[in-house]
Enzyme design. Structure first.
Site, PDB file in Angstrom:
ATOM      1  N   HIS A  67       0.841  -1.206   0.000  1.00 53.17           N
ATOM      2  CA  HIS A  67       0.000   0.000   0.000  1.00 53.17           C
ATOM      3  C   HIS A  67       0.875   1.254   0.000  1.00 53.17           C
ATOM      4  O   HIS A  67       0.658   2.184  -0.808  1.00 53.17           O
ATOM      5  CB  HIS A  67      -0.902  -0.031   1.235  1.00 53.17           C
ATOM      6  N   GLU A  68       1.860   1.300   0.892  1.00 54.99           N
ATOM      7  CA  GLU A  68       2.724   2.475   0.980  1.00 54.99           C
ATOM      8  C   GLU A  68       3.659   2.575  -0.212  1.00 54.99           C
ATOM      9  O   GLU A  68       3.967   3.684  -0.676  1.00 54.99           O
ATOM     10  CB  GLU A  68       3.521   2.438   2.286  1.00 54.99           C
ATOM     11  N   HIS A  71       2.079   4.481  -3.032  1.00 56.96           N
ATOM     12  CA  HIS A  71       2.231   5.931  -2.880  1.00 56.96           C
ATOM     13  C   HIS A  71       3.615   6.375  -3.349  1.00 56.96           C
ATOM     14  O   HIS A  71       3.753   7.353  -4.098  1.00 56.96           O
ATOM     15  CB  HIS A  71       2.063   6.341  -1.417  1.00 56.96           C
TER      16      HIS A  71
END
Length: 374
Positions: A67-68, A71
């Site tokens: 998820h990170e 980004h």
């Protein structure tokens, strides 16, 4: 964030873990091995439950990292500098060293994480469909898919500092062409979201006896505080936009020569100074550490005449080195408690930024940011 340790580098991004991330991982394993899997498939045996639970816990933490990373990867493709990724007890966050210059870039970076989690959830449900059932791996995969779905949906809630808050910020920025209005709108949405979570948590805990209500209480409190802090940093950054470190620093601070004795330094400098911390410099004038009044006073009086400053533990206090021509906004990008900021030019100490300096420029930044723009 203090209390972190490195995990390595993934896709060129440094990955850290806070000690609370270990608590999160342990909680997930305990929940799966002690409750979720035994209820889903009774009679499989403790060894099987805990083995599958451990594997699922590792996969869940990996999903948080993915998820990170989404980004970080999108941010780099948009030309933004990425500092690091940190996993901690409430999930993770990606440190961006630059802010998006357009609403489109901010929207792309913010949406990347939740969309990736939703994609992971979709893949998990597909894997669940092809696994034999009933079986522990299928139950664990279904749980992981559901948690990633929850993670993606929750992060899209419109309130800072969640990803959905940054999506909202980008949309408000695009709609009104006013980044300050977007800042305040995202902060207000985050505060409202946090208060709603606290209200649900209180009701669930007191009226329904729901243990998860306590988690919502903590999460709501965190969101309110983080939303306020995010707005503070954005307003301060706007007010500091045209300043350099040279405009902020205390020039030519009093320093401790590494080779002098504690007694000599105390008599000549420390006892007549308003500073509580002193950069320690080498023969070349380069800062090599920090010594405090407390460290000097801890040396027994009878030993101060024979104890050199560099024999003390001058590296215990964190020290951050910046250049005088660096943007002043860099001073608030990664603030650290108890960290002394020293300013070095051509290898020599030329200034330092004290806590009083930071407080002054932050107050001035709010004054500048509140003035009408051109």
């Amino acid at each position: 964030m203090r209390g972190t340790f490195p995990l390595g580098t993934v896709a060129g991004v440094r990955v850290l873990a806070h000690w609370s991330a270990l608590g999160l991982a342990a909680l997930i394993v305990a929940l799966l091995g002690g409750a979720v899997l035994p209820r889903a498939l009774p009679g499989a045996g403790p060894g099987a439950y805990w083995t599958v639970a451990l594997a699922a816990g590792i996969l869940f933490m990996a999903a948080l990292l993915v998820h990170e990373l989404a980004h970080a990867v999108v941010a780099r493709r948009c030309g933004l500098k990425v500092g690091s990724i940190t996993l901690w007890g409430l999930g993770g966050f990606t440190e961006l060293e630059e802010q998006a210059e357009t609403p489109r870039v901010e929207l792309a970076v913010a949406a990347a994480g939740p969309l990736t989690s939703l994609g992971v959830a979709a893949v998990g449900f597909l894997v669940y469909l092809v696994l034999p059932r009933p079986a522990l791996p299928a139950s664990a995969v279904a749980w992981l898919a559901g948690m990633n779905l929850l993670l993606g949906v929750f992060n899209l809630l419109p309130g800072a500092p969640l990803d959905g808050g940054r999506v909202l910020h980008a949309l408000l920025w695009w709609r009104f062409r006013d980044v300050r209005r977007a800042d305040r709108g995202a902060e207000q949405a985050g505060r409202a979201l946090g208060m709603a979570l606290i209200a649900i948590g209180v009701f669930g805990t007191l009226a329904l006896g729901w243990f998860g209500g306590l988690w919502l209480l903590v999460l709501g409190w965190f969101i309110i505080g983080a939303a306020r802090q995010e707005l503070t940093v954005k307003v301060a950054r706007s007010g500091l936009r045209d300043l350099s470190v040279r405009d902020v620093m205390t020039p030519d601070p009093e320093r401790a020569a590494a080779w002098v004795t504690v007694e000599e330094f105390a008599d000549q400098v420390a006892l007549n100074s308003r500073q509580t911390d002193f950069p320690v410099v080498s023969f070349a004038g380069t800062p090599i550490g920090v010594v405090s009044l407390a460290a000097l006073a801890s040396v027994p009086p009878e030993r101060r005449g024979a104890t050199r400053v560099d024999s003390l533990d001058i590296t215990r206090r964190p020290m951050r080195v910046v250049a005088p021509d660096d943007d002043a906004t860099s001073l608030i990008e990664r603030p650290a408690l108890r960290q002394l900021i020293v300013v070095v030019e051509e290898g020599r100490l030329v200034g330092m930024v004290t806590g009083a300096d930071l407080e002054r420029i932050l107050r001035q930044a709010f004054l500048r940011a509140d003035r009408p723009g051109p």
